[in-house]
Write an enzyme that holds these catalytic residues in place. Structure first.
Site, mmCIF file in Angstrom:
data_model
loop_
_atom_site.group_PDB
_atom_site.id
_atom_site.type_symbol
_atom_site.label_atom_id
_atom_site.label_comp_id
_atom_site.label_asym_id
_atom_site.label_seq_id
_atom_site.Cartn_x
_atom_site.Cartn_y
_atom_site.Cartn_z
ATOM 1 N N GLU A 276 -6.506 8.372 9.898
ATOM 2 C CA GLU A 276 -4.532 8.405 10.759
ATOM 3 C C GLU A 276 -4.936 9.542 12.042
ATOM 4 O O GLU A 276 -3.916 9.082 12.062
ATOM 5 C CB GLU A 276 -3.344 8.950 9.473
ATOM 6 C CG GLU A 276 -3.649 8.687 8.863
ATOM 7 C CD GLU A 276 -2.401 8.362 7.541
ATOM 8 O OE1 GLU A 276 -1.817 9.173 8.297
ATOM 9 O OE2 GLU A 276 -2.577 7.521 6.474
ATOM 10 N N ASP B 147 0.593 -1.320 0.028
ATOM 11 C CA ASP B 147 -0.116 -0.118 -0.150
ATOM 12 C C ASP B 147 0.912 1.288 0.184
ATOM 13 O O ASP B 147 1.886 0.916 0.327
ATOM 14 C CB ASP B 147 -0.360 0.129 1.390
ATOM 15 C CG ASP B 147 -1.771 1.146 1.483
ATOM 16 O OD1 ASP B 147 -2.206 1.675 0.643
ATOM 17 O OD2 ASP B 147 -1.934 2.185 2.391
ATOM 18 N N SER B 148 0.090 2.219 -0.641
ATOM 19 C CA SER B 148 1.012 3.322 -0.001
ATOM 20 C C SER B 148 1.852 4.228 1.254
ATOM 21 O O SER B 148 2.138 4.803 1.558
ATOM 22 C CB SER B 148 -0.163 4.712 -0.825
ATOM 23 O OG SER B 148 -1.384 4.990 -0.065
ATOM 24 N N HIS C 78 -8.829 3.295 3.890
ATOM 25 C CA HIS C 78 -8.994 4.500 5.535
ATOM 26 C C HIS C 78 -9.810 3.585 5.901
ATOM 27 O O HIS C 78 -10.312 4.639 6.824
ATOM 28 C CB HIS C 78 -8.509 6.247 5.457
ATOM 29 C CG HIS C 78 -6.159 6.003 5.336
ATOM 30 N ND1 HIS C 78 -5.768 5.618 3.761
ATOM 31 C CD2 HIS C 78 -5.752 6.706 5.916
ATOM 32 C CE1 HIS C 78 -4.252 5.726 4.632
ATOM 33 N NE2 HIS C 78 -4.769 6.492 5.666
ATOM 34 N N CYS D 91 -3.445 -1.240 -2.044
ATOM 35 C CA CYS D 91 -3.994 0.682 -2.093
ATOM 36 C C CYS D 91 -4.836 0.572 -3.109
ATOM 37 O O CYS D 91 -5.022 -0.084 -4.445
ATOM 38 C CB CYS D 91 -2.772 0.787 -2.370
ATOM 39 S SG CYS D 91 -3.200 3.054 -2.700
ATOM 40 N N CYS E 112 -11.421 3.459 -0.859
ATOM 41 C CA CYS E 112 -9.686 3.108 -0.156
ATOM 42 C C CYS E 112 -9.522 2.838 0.647
ATOM 43 O O CYS E 112 -10.848 2.706 1.477
ATOM 44 C CB CYS E 112 -9.735 5.272 -0.086
ATOM 45 S SG CYS E 112 -8.586 5.756 1.119
HETATM 46 N N1 DGL Z 1 -4.106 3.674 0.243
HETATM 47 C C1 DGL Z 1 -4.556 4.508 -0.404
HETATM 48 C C2 DGL Z 1 -5.894 4.198 -0.658
HETATM 49 O O1 DGL Z 1 -6.474 3.424 -0.388
HETATM 50 C C3 DGL Z 1 -4.995 6.124 0.153
HETATM 51 C C4 DGL Z 1 -3.335 6.236 1.080
HETATM 52 C C5 DGL Z 1 -3.580 7.082 0.208
HETATM 53 O O2 DGL Z 1 -3.672 8.552 -1.112
HETATM 54 O O3 DGL Z 1 -2.120 6.840 -0.589
HETATM 55 O O4 DGL Z 1 -6.267 4.856 -2.242
#
Ligand code: DGL
Length: 271
Positions: free
Chosen positions: A153, A11-12, A187, A74, A185
């Protein structure tokens, strides 16, 4: 042996831990190697070419860890980079979009589906394209909700500010009379209680982490690569930076204690 190799998940940042949580409960005996690109998060506001470049580096890191499959945990990377990753790497690559789209289609009764995600996921129309490919009759309404990422977060799960922001973001979708809402997403499942309250209890929330964990299971079954072990799987966590409050937030996302986190130097990811 091929079957006993770990599943790689990237993931990012830490959002993908909500997906790890789902994979670990669906496939409790599988080992997992997680990579979170915490030094370069967010991907959701970056250009497509940057997201593709970073996603390839993240996947390469996992390939070097000898994984048997890669989960792109992600939504932003899944929306933009999946095709390129499948072209470059010779292991099964499971994203978030197709499983989430199928799950939403299974849930909707009135054929009106809402999708929320980062700016990148929404502007690429990833979910609406996939949903409409599977069923062109369905109407899809998408909305970028970028402020949900920092709120999750911050651990502000039921804070007044989250209600206010959710109200602002979701009123448009409420007016569209959707009966299903995709949390597009990683999060957003953290904020699902507030999202559910604001959108209304008659709207079914789709956590794309759950459907993507089911897809991983299906794919491993299909190719006969599921582990033979009966003991609980090991999990190794790697990140490109360990920010302040990292452990606290990671544990909120994963829903349990994270013992060992290893830092990877960004240079090690570069080609
Ligand atoms: N993990 C990213 C997503 O699911 C969210 C956080 C980001 O913008 O990197 O799109």
């Amino acid at each position: 042996m091929e079957k006993e190799k770990p599943i790689g998940v990237f993931d990012s940042g830490i959002g993908g831990l909500t997906v790890v949580k789902r994979i670990a409960s669906t496939l409790p005996n599988e080992d997992i190697v997680y990579f979170g690109d915490t030094a370069r998060v967010p991907y959701g506001s970056k250009s497509n070419s940057t997201v593709i470049e970073y996603s390839i580096q993240d996947a390469k890191f996992l390939i070097n860890k000898n994984v048997k499959a890669i989960v792109v945990a992600c939504n932003t990377s899944s929306s933009i980079a999946l095709k390129e990753l499948r072209k470059q790497f010779n292991v099964p690559i499971i994203g978030m979009i197709e499983p989430g789209a199928k799950y939403a289609l299974k849930e909707t009764r009135n054929g009106r589906i809402g999708v929320i995600g980062t700016r990148a996921t929404i502007s690429n129309k990833a979910y609406s394209t996939e949903i409409k490919k599977l069923n062109p009759e369905v109407e899809v309404f998408e909305k970028a909700c970028p402020l949900f990422v920092p709120l999750a977060e911050e651990g502000w799960i039921k804070h007044k500010a989250v209600y206010d922001i959710a109200e602002e973001y979701l009123k448009e979708l409420r007016e569209k009379k959707i009966d299903t809402l995709v949390l597009g997403c990683t999060h957003y499942p953290i904020l699902s209680e507030v999202i559910q309250e604001v959108i209304g209890s008659d709207v079914k929330l789709v956590d794309s982490g759950i459907s993507s964990a089911e897809s991983v299971k299906f794919e491993l079954d299909r190719i006969g690569l599921n582990t033979n072990k009966f003991s609980p799987g090991n999990q190794d966590y790697f990140v490109s930076d360990i920010p302040v409050k990292f452990k606290e937030v990671a544990e909120l996302f994963l829903g349990r204690e994270v013992s060992q986190i290893q830092k990877v130097e960004l240079e090690a990811l570069l080609p």
